[in-house]
Motif scaffolding. Sequence first.
Motif, PDB file in Angstrom:
ATOM      1  N   VAL A  98      40.534  39.335  38.363  1.00  0.00           N
ATOM      2  CA  VAL A  98      40.435  38.332  39.416  1.00  0.00           C
ATOM      3  C   VAL A  98      41.178  38.748  40.689  1.00  0.00           C
ATOM      4  O   VAL A  98      40.617  38.744  41.786  1.00  0.00           O
ATOM      5  N   GLU A  99      42.458  39.135  40.560  1.00  0.00           N
ATOM      6  CA  GLU A  99      43.226  39.409  41.785  1.00  0.00           C
ATOM      7  C   GLU A  99      42.703  40.637  42.539  1.00  0.00           C
ATOM      8  O   GLU A  99      42.795  40.698  43.762  1.00  0.00           O
ATOM      9  N   VAL A 102      39.759  39.414  44.611  1.00  0.00           N
ATOM     10  CA  VAL A 102      40.163  38.685  45.818  1.00  0.00           C
ATOM     11  C   VAL A 102      40.698  39.659  46.876  1.00  0.00           C
ATOM     12  O   VAL A 102      40.537  39.447  48.076  1.00  0.00           O
ATOM     13  N   ASP A 121      47.799  35.981  46.576  1.00  0.00           N
ATOM     14  CA  ASP A 121      48.508  34.897  45.872  1.00  0.00           C
ATOM     15  C   ASP A 121      48.239  33.557  46.559  1.00  0.00           C
ATOM     16  O   ASP A 121      47.987  32.546  45.905  1.00  0.00           O
ATOM     17  N   LEU A 124      44.542  32.428  45.908  1.00  0.00           N
ATOM     18  CA  LEU A 124      44.306  31.954  44.538  1.00  0.00           C
ATOM     19  C   LEU A 124      44.987  30.601  44.316  1.00  0.00           C
ATOM     20  O   LEU A 124      44.429  29.721  43.659  1.00  0.00           O
ATOM     21  N   MET A 129      43.606  28.673  41.224  1.00  0.00           N
ATOM     22  CA  MET A 129      43.302  29.718  40.237  1.00  0.00           C
ATOM     23  C   MET A 129      44.454  30.702  40.072  1.00  0.00           C
ATOM     24  O   MET A 129      44.267  31.796  39.528  1.00  0.00           O
ATOM     25  N   GLY A 130      45.657  30.322  40.501  1.00  0.00           N
ATOM     26  CA  GLY A 130      46.805  31.210  40.433  1.00  0.00           C
ATOM     27  C   GLY A 130      47.073  31.728  39.038  1.00  0.00           C
ATOM     28  O   GLY A 130      47.354  32.912  38.837  1.00  0.00           O
ATOM     29  N   SER A 133      45.114  34.992  37.736  1.00  0.00           N
ATOM     30  CA  SER A 133      45.076  36.185  38.590  1.00  0.00           C
ATOM     31  C   SER A 133      44.813  37.478  37.808  1.00  0.00           C
ATOM     32  O   SER A 133      44.196  38.393  38.329  1.00  0.00           O
ATOM     33  N   VAL A 148      37.016  31.712  42.610  1.00  0.00           N
ATOM     34  CA  VAL A 148      37.503  33.074  42.893  1.00  0.00           C
ATOM     35  C   VAL A 148      36.759  33.635  44.117  1.00  0.00           C
ATOM     36  O   VAL A 148      37.366  34.238  45.010  1.00  0.00           O
ATOM     37  N   ALA A 151      38.263  32.193  47.075  1.00  0.00           N
ATOM     38  CA  ALA A 151      39.572  32.805  47.355  1.00  0.00           C
ATOM     39  C   ALA A 151      39.389  34.131  48.086  1.00  0.00           C
ATOM     40  O   ALA A 151      40.137  34.455  49.016  1.00  0.00           O
TER      41      ALA A 151
END
Length: 278
Positions: A98-99, A102, A121, A124, A129-130, A133, A148, A151
Motif C-alpha cells: 500500500v505505502e 501511494v 503517512d 493514508l 488507511m494508516g 500501510s 488507497v 491517498a
Amino acid sequence: MSIISVKDVSYKYRDDADEAVRGVSFEVDEGEFVAILGSNGSGKSTLAKLVNALFVPTAGSVTVCGIDTRDEARTWDVRAACGMVFQNPDNQIVATIVEEDVAFGLENMGVEPREIRRRVDGALAAVGMGEFSKSAPHMLSGGQKQRVAIAGVLAMKPRVIVFDESTAMLDPVGRAEVIEVVRRLNREEGVTVLWITHFMDEAAQAGRILVIDRGEIRLSGAPRDVFRRSGLLKQSGLDVPEMTALAQTLRAGGLDIRDDILTVDEMVVELCRLKSAT
Ligand code: ADP
Ligand code: MG
C-alpha cells in the motif's frame, strides 16, 4: 475566482463523429462539491478528461487553477493541481504494498524521500488507511482499495479531485466509506470535488448538480431544485432519489407534503410535521 472554468467546450473523438461533449460551460469555485450526473454514454468521462487535460477541447476552452489546458507546456501542472480517481480500483493500484503504491507518483516526480514519507503517512491517515500501510492491496476490500487510490492522488497535494464513477464498482459498504472520506476531504481540507456519478442519491449529497445528457448540460442547481424537475430528468434517462420519488407520489395522491425531500431523515421530519398538523 473560479478554480475550474469550462467555456463553450465541445469535443469530438473523430472528425466525422458526433460531438461527445457539446457547447458545455460551467464554473466551479474553490472548495465546492459539484456532482455531474448523467446516464451511461452521456459524456461524463469525456468531460472529466477535458478537465484533467487528458483531452484538449475541439472547441472552447478549459481553465484549471488559471492554466488553460491548451497550454501544452503546462499539462503536468494541470494534472498536479487536478487529480483524478477512476472507476476500477484494480486498474489504479500499481505496487504490491500500500505505502509504495501511494508513494509511486511522488517518486516519479523526484520528491525527496523524507518528504515522500511525510506525505504518504499524511495521505493514508486522511483516508483512514494508516494501519494498512504495509498491507498487500489485493487483500483489501474494494472500498479500501479505492481509498488507497485516493491517498495516491492526495499525496500529490491537488486542489481539485475529479472522481469518475469512483463508487460504481463497490458494494454499499465500500460506497459509503469512499463518500464519507471524500466529503471530509472537501469539508476539512478544502479540496474542490467534481463528483461524477449516475447514482441519484450520491448526487443529492453535493452542493450543486450539473445534469449532462447527450453531451450537453440540461439542468444545474442545488440538489433540491434539480430533483424537483423529475420530468426533465426522465428525458435525460435519470430518476430522482427514492425519498424524493416517494414524496412526489404522496403529493400527487393528495398529501400536503414537501416536494423537495432528499433523504430518509427529511422524510421522517416531514411526516412528523404532517401528523402533528392533523
Ligand atoms: P459516460 O462517461 O457518461 O458514460 P463517455 O464520455 O464515456 O460517457 O462517452 C460519451 C460519448 O462518446 C458516447 O457516445 C461514447 O460512445 C463516445 N466515446 C467515448 N469514448 C470514445 C472513444 N474512445 N472513441 C470514440 N467514441 C467514444
Ligand atoms: Mg464514464
